[in-house]
Design a protein around this motif. Structure first.
Motif, PDB file in Angstrom:
ATOM      1  N   SER A 116       0.758  -1.337   0.127  1.00 52.37           N
ATOM      2  CA  SER A 116      -0.067  -0.028  -0.034  1.00 52.37           C
ATOM      3  C   SER A 116       0.987   1.213  -0.004  1.00 52.37           C
ATOM      4  CB  SER A 116      -0.768   0.103   1.092  1.00 52.37           C
ATOM      5  OG  SER A 116      -0.147   0.093   2.447  1.00 52.37           O
ATOM      6  N   SER A 117       2.185   1.297   0.412  1.00 50.45           N
ATOM      7  CA  SER A 117       3.036   2.393   0.628  1.00 50.45           C
ATOM      8  C   SER A 117       3.343   2.702  -0.675  1.00 50.45           C
ATOM      9  CB  SER A 117       4.184   2.068   1.237  1.00 50.45           C
ATOM     10  OG  SER A 117       4.901   1.320   0.558  1.00 50.45           O
ATOM     11  N   HIS A 118       3.282   1.779  -1.888  1.00 47.47           N
ATOM     12  CA  HIS A 118       3.541   2.342  -3.115  1.00 47.47           C
ATOM     13  C   HIS A 118       2.201   2.856  -4.045  1.00 47.47           C
ATOM     14  CE1 HIS A 118       7.085  -0.869  -3.222  1.00 47.47           C
ATOM     15  NE2 HIS A 118       7.423   0.484  -2.486  1.00 47.47           N
ATOM     16  N   ALA A 119       1.030   2.662  -3.468  1.00 42.49           N
ATOM     17  CA  ALA A 119      -0.065   3.200  -4.128  1.00 42.49           C
ATOM     18  C   ALA A 119      -0.057   4.692  -4.054  1.00 42.49           C
ATOM     19  CB  ALA A 119      -1.264   2.734  -3.519  1.00 42.49           C
ATOM     20  N   SER A 120      -0.964   5.185  -5.036  1.00 44.03           N
ATOM     21  CA  SER A 120      -1.121   6.806  -4.855  1.00 44.03           C
ATOM     22  C   SER A 120      -2.485   6.966  -3.995  1.00 44.03           C
ATOM     23  CB  SER A 120      -1.464   7.308  -6.095  1.00 44.03           C
ATOM     24  OG  SER A 120      -2.706   6.970  -6.668  1.00 44.03           O
ATOM     25  N   ALA A 121      -2.809   8.245  -3.900  1.00 39.53           N
ATOM     26  CA  ALA A 121      -4.258   8.222  -3.184  1.00 39.53           C
ATOM     27  C   ALA A 121      -5.481   7.591  -4.081  1.00 39.53           C
ATOM     28  CB  ALA A 121      -4.696   9.749  -3.118  1.00 39.53           C
ATOM     29  N   PRO A 122      -6.161   6.932  -3.168  1.00 38.96           N
ATOM     30  CA  PRO A 122      -7.251   6.038  -4.028  1.00 38.96           C
ATOM     31  C   PRO A 122      -8.035   7.231  -5.169  1.00 38.96           C
ATOM     32  CG  PRO A 122      -7.533   5.438  -1.592  1.00 38.96           C
ATOM     33  CD  PRO A 122      -6.497   6.336  -2.066  1.00 38.96           C
ATOM     34  N   LEU A 123      -8.152   8.190  -4.857  1.00 42.22           N
ATOM     35  CA  LEU A 123      -8.557   9.377  -5.705  1.00 42.22           C
ATOM     36  C   LEU A 123      -7.315  10.432  -5.764  1.00 42.22           C
ATOM     37  CD1 LEU A 123     -12.381  10.007  -5.059  1.00 42.22           C
ATOM     38  CD2 LEU A 123     -11.367   9.011  -7.075  1.00 42.22           C
ATOM     39  N   PRO A 124      -6.611  10.352  -6.548  1.00 43.55           N
ATOM     40  CA  PRO A 124      -5.372  11.249  -6.790  1.00 43.55           C
ATOM     41  C   PRO A 124      -5.937  12.794  -7.018  1.00 43.55           C
ATOM     42  CG  PRO A 124      -5.145   9.401  -8.318  1.00 43.55           C
ATOM     43  CD  PRO A 124      -6.272   9.394  -7.947  1.00 43.55           C
ATOM     44  N   ARG A 125      -7.246  12.886  -7.613  1.00 40.80           N
ATOM     45  CA  ARG A 125      -7.808  14.053  -7.750  1.00 40.80           C
ATOM     46  C   ARG A 125      -9.316  13.780  -7.884  1.00 40.80           C
ATOM     47  NH1 ARG A 125      -6.889  15.936 -14.135  1.00 40.80           N
ATOM     48  NH2 ARG A 125      -7.797  13.957 -15.032  1.00 40.80           N
ATOM     49  N   SER A 126     -10.310  14.971  -7.165  1.00 38.19           N
ATOM     50  CA  SER A 126     -11.760  14.683  -7.597  1.00 38.19           C
ATOM     51  C   SER A 126     -12.158  16.128  -7.712  1.00 38.19           C
ATOM     52  CB  SER A 126     -12.034  13.895  -6.298  1.00 38.19           C
ATOM     53  OG  SER A 126     -13.610  13.729  -6.502  1.00 38.19           O
ATOM     54  N   TRP A 127     -13.514  16.135  -7.801  1.00 37.09           N
ATOM     55  CA  TRP A 127     -14.117  17.597  -8.276  1.00 37.09           C
ATOM     56  C   TRP A 127     -14.291  18.233  -6.965  1.00 37.09           C
ATOM     57  CZ3 TRP A 127     -13.414  18.654 -12.923  1.00 37.09           C
ATOM     58  CH2 TRP A 127     -13.453  17.466 -14.268  1.00 37.09           C
ATOM     59  N   GLN A 128     -14.602  17.498  -5.825  1.00 33.23           N
ATOM     60  CA  GLN A 128     -15.058  18.088  -4.666  1.00 33.23           C
ATOM     61  C   GLN A 128     -14.572  17.692  -3.544  1.00 33.23           C
ATOM     62  OE1 GLN A 128     -19.157  20.531  -3.974  1.00 33.23           O
ATOM     63  NE2 GLN A 128     -19.292  18.288  -3.744  1.00 33.23           N
ATOM     64  N   TRP A 129     -14.047  18.526  -2.496  1.00 28.92           N
ATOM     65  CA  TRP A 129     -13.626  17.626  -1.162  1.00 28.92           C
ATOM     66  C   TRP A 129     -14.243  18.711  -0.031  1.00 28.92           C
ATOM     67  CZ3 TRP A 129     -11.686  15.375   3.000  1.00 28.92           C
ATOM     68  CH2 TRP A 129     -11.153  15.684   3.770  1.00 28.92           C
ATOM     69  N   LEU A 130     -15.030  18.369   0.682  1.00 31.61           N
ATOM     70  CA  LEU A 130     -15.552  19.050   1.705  1.00 31.61           C
ATOM     71  C   LEU A 130     -15.160  18.506   3.057  1.00 31.61           C
ATOM     72  CD1 LEU A 130     -19.180  19.180   0.011  1.00 31.61           C
ATOM     73  CD2 LEU A 130     -17.544  20.911   0.200  1.00 31.61           C
ATOM     74  N   ASP A 131     -14.649  19.210   4.042  1.00 31.58           N
ATOM     75  CA  ASP A 131     -14.020  18.818   5.117  1.00 31.58           C
ATOM     76  C   ASP A 131     -14.965  19.377   6.219  1.00 31.58           C
ATOM     77  OD1 ASP A 131     -12.306  17.418   6.693  1.00 31.58           O
ATOM     78  OD2 ASP A 131     -10.903  18.702   6.767  1.00 31.58           O
ATOM     79  N   GLY A 132     -15.253  18.247   7.019  1.00 33.96           N
ATOM     80  CA  GLY A 132     -15.896  18.643   8.391  1.00 33.96           C
ATOM     81  C   GLY A 132     -15.030  18.992   9.562  1.00 33.96           C
ATOM     82  N   SER A 133     -15.811  19.107  10.433  1.00 32.35           N
ATOM     83  CA  SER A 133     -15.140  19.243  11.920  1.00 32.35           C
ATOM     84  C   SER A 133     -15.752  18.715  12.972  1.00 32.35           C
ATOM     85  CB  SER A 133     -14.477  20.789  12.127  1.00 32.35           C
ATOM     86  OG  SER A 133     -13.738  20.859  13.399  1.00 32.35           O
ATOM     87  N   ALA A 134     -16.118  17.336  12.767  1.00 35.15           N
ATOM     88  CA  ALA A 134     -17.373  16.598  13.651  1.00 35.15           C
ATOM     89  C   ALA A 134     -16.843  16.280  15.003  1.00 35.15           C
ATOM     90  CB  ALA A 134     -17.617  15.602  12.708  1.00 35.15           C
ATOM     91  N   PHE A 135     -15.758  16.429  15.628  1.00 36.42           N
ATOM     92  CA  PHE A 135     -15.426  16.063  16.727  1.00 36.42           C
ATOM     93  C   PHE A 135     -15.533  17.043  17.657  1.00 36.42           C
ATOM     94  CE2 PHE A 135     -13.624  12.613  13.929  1.00 36.42           C
ATOM     95  CZ  PHE A 135     -13.761  11.533  14.669  1.00 36.42           C
ATOM     96  N   PRO A 136     -16.492  17.178  18.549  1.00 35.63           N
ATOM     97  CA  PRO A 136     -16.534  18.165  19.321  1.00 35.63           C
ATOM     98  C   PRO A 136     -15.500  18.595  20.428  1.00 35.63           C
ATOM     99  CG  PRO A 136     -18.126  16.610  20.047  1.00 35.63           C
ATOM    100  CD  PRO A 136     -17.475  16.096  18.514  1.00 35.63           C
ATOM    101  N   GLN A 137     -15.040  17.432  20.928  1.00 36.86           N
ATOM    102  CA  GLN A 137     -13.610  17.708  21.673  1.00 36.86           C
ATOM    103  C   GLN A 137     -12.479  18.631  21.218  1.00 36.86           C
ATOM    104  OE1 GLN A 137     -13.984  16.851  25.012  1.00 36.86           O
ATOM    105  NE2 GLN A 137     -12.046  18.072  25.442  1.00 36.86           N
ATOM    106  N   HIS A 138     -12.352  18.376  20.037  1.00 34.84           N
ATOM    107  CA  HIS A 138     -11.328  19.255  19.306  1.00 34.84           C
ATOM    108  C   HIS A 138     -11.900  20.667  19.672  1.00 34.84           C
ATOM    109  CE1 HIS A 138      -8.252  20.619  16.620  1.00 34.84           C
ATOM    110  NE2 HIS A 138      -9.240  21.294  15.973  1.00 34.84           N
ATOM    111  N   GLY A 139     -12.956  21.005  19.110  1.00 36.17           N
ATOM    112  CA  GLY A 139     -13.562  22.388  19.326  1.00 36.17           C
ATOM    113  C   GLY A 139     -13.437  23.082  20.696  1.00 36.17           C
ATOM    114  N   HIS A 140     -13.979  22.310  21.621  1.00 35.52           N
ATOM    115  CA  HIS A 140     -13.925  22.805  22.940  1.00 35.52           C
ATOM    116  C   HIS A 140     -12.421  22.979  23.458  1.00 35.52           C
ATOM    117  CE1 HIS A 140     -17.813  21.439  23.344  1.00 35.52           C
ATOM    118  NE2 HIS A 140     -17.816  20.287  23.790  1.00 35.52           N
TER     119      HIS A 140
END
Lengths: 324, 324
Positions: free
Chosen positions: B69-93
């Motif tokens: 697996s270390s020789h693989a690329s990202a499963p999607l080396p590119r995509s049309w959209q990346w939306l990142d959440g911040s869903a772990f409340p402890q981090h925000g606290h």
């Protein structure tokens, strides 16, 4: 040189060259299948595209067909990246004054990354879930760049501006304040944008392209009534400076589209606005209350920047909003 | 089923099926040239891909080759959209407590749209312009969806989660506060992410996939020293709810990647953190001063979530940072 994309069974459409009066086109399919490919290989393909354009403009090409920009799709029906600025300071001043916001002196261009997997064509009806979401248009100019390396200077960024486009950055205003308050920027507030049918190389604008700014008014009509004709040059930062900002920590992929933000002028009382949200802010300042509603299903908006001699450039965006 | 992408002369790489122990692979090129195409046509292609996977896992395929697996690329080396959440409340606290920020109770998932034209592979060295920019990693889980219609419910969104991935959301912390203050979100603060080499269908996780959450620890090592092993399930919102949030006013294009945000737990004192920024916040709370620096050129970070029986899943992200 003028480029456009015709709808086809391919998601990226097919690339055509448009004559300098927007009256005729020829296929550029023998050079590049679509505009995204052309931008990726611009250094190699530009001269071939320009030779074809020269032939078309000289009237030498029997295969030339009649062109109607309203039938085109967006020049880039999709791209890998859309970074929208907010480079007209007057727009920010009005929003701050109307809603008593703290002054925002970031000392750098404002920018968010928006949805780029779909750009509506200039005549596509635009679907929204609800009239209560605060449906608004934003008249903008934009540029399309080829591959830009990380850390580029503003001066060198100018050379990467390959095409200039005209954009309607559709906005849902009722989601904006909450999303801005999170600091994470816009997702729900920014559905897909629309693009006028013709993309122009900077030389097509002549003297109207200076300092990385479009020196032309953008005429905006809402339900066939003039709403604004603000000048495109009152940007605090030129497109080259906005590109350098975007590329500070990332390479910009070829085909990246960079937006100016809603066109807005100091003499807004004379020239009007390019989005309803700004008009509502002016309502607040003038009357102490909002008098202008957002859009309803069935409403239309038309946007067009024409040359100093009133010749067509990008073609018009002319769309209706509809229930999804 | 496990999928991966091998590097090739095509920007999207080539799609392969990986055995359930990550030891072997076979080309899936006869079914789909790359993962982006497979996701676009998932309803049609999934059964063919699974038949190939069944043959591989049964040991029936002579063409199977050894997989690393270390020789693989990202499963999607590119995509049309990346939306990142911040869903772990402890981090925000922790961030709020450390820096006396106002409590942010948006009552909805936090989300920004990030750069999606490039995802680094799990072993790629990652270039940055300057050590003074606050180079940080963020260990996350993510999901890849097929086409999701606007307005979908969280319940129905669950069915669109086709693959689960493991992500390092590289961050440049010195740009974050200014960009958050604008309300426009992150551009300079968020260079390209990295992705572990193997993407899993949800069934591969067995009981570790529940309620749209990954119930596994994400082990993070910085310069070969354990930094965190926080559990992936302490999300305030499951991925299905985050997807519904993202799709409220837009169709999600097939291949959209949705991120969880940095994995963070209430018992951070025991399990550590998944990003340096959070550790620095804990420094502030514990000691009244920051004692943990950001990354330097030459530093490494390794991230891996393994199964409850310590079997490999996504493979490890294991990377060095370097001068651009």
């Amino acid at each position: 040189m003028r480029l456009a994309t015709l709808k086809s069974d391919k998601p990226d459409g097919t690339l055509v060259i448009v004559s300098t009066d927007n009256s005729h086109y020829v296929s550029a399919g023998s050079i590049a299948p679509n505009l995204l490919t052309a931008i990726e290989e611009w250094a190699t393909l530009e001269s071939q595209l320009r030779r074809l354009a020269d032939g078309l403009n000289a009237g030498d090409l029997n295969e030339a067909k009649s062109f109607d920009s309203s039938h085109a799709s967006a020049p880039l029906p999709r791209s890998w990246q859309w970074l929208d600025g907010s480079a007209f300071p007057q727009h920010g001043h009005l929003m701050q004054q109307a809603y008593s916001l703290p002054p925002l002196d970031a000392g750098q261009p404002l920018m968010y990354q928006g949805l780029s997997d779909r750009f509506y064509g200039p005549s596509d009806a635009v679907p929204f879930a609800s009239e209560t979401d605060g449906i608004d248009f934003e008249g903008e100019f934009g540029v399309i760049v080829d591959a830009v390396p990380m850390g580029i200077s503003a001066k060198n960024a100018m050379n990467h501006i390959k095409l200039i486009v005209q954009i309607n950055d559709w906005s849902l205003r009722n989601f904006g304040p909450t999303e801005m308050k999170t600091g994470f920027g816009f997702v729900q507030a920014k559905p897909p944008c629309s693009m006028a049918g013709v993309a122009l190389t900077p030389d097509e604008l002549g003297e109207a392209w200076q300092d990385g700014r479009v020196h032309l008014p953008l005429r905006v009509d809402w339900n066939n009534k003039r709403f604004g004709e603000a000048q495109g040059h009152e940007m605090e930062y030129g497109f080259h400076e906005i590109i350098a900002h975007a590329a500070k920590t990332r390479d910009l992929v070829a085909g990246t589209i960079i937006g100016s933000g809603t066109v807005s002028n100091k003499n807004y009382a004379d020239v009007g606005s390019s989005c309803i949200s700004e008009r509502r802010a002016i309502d607040m300042i003038e009357f102490g209350e909002i008098r202008t509603p957002f859009m309803s299903f069935g409403d239309s908006v038309r946007m067009e920047a024409r040359s100093q001699t009133d010749a067509p450039l990008f073609g018009a965006i002319d769309q209706q909003v509809k229930q999804n």
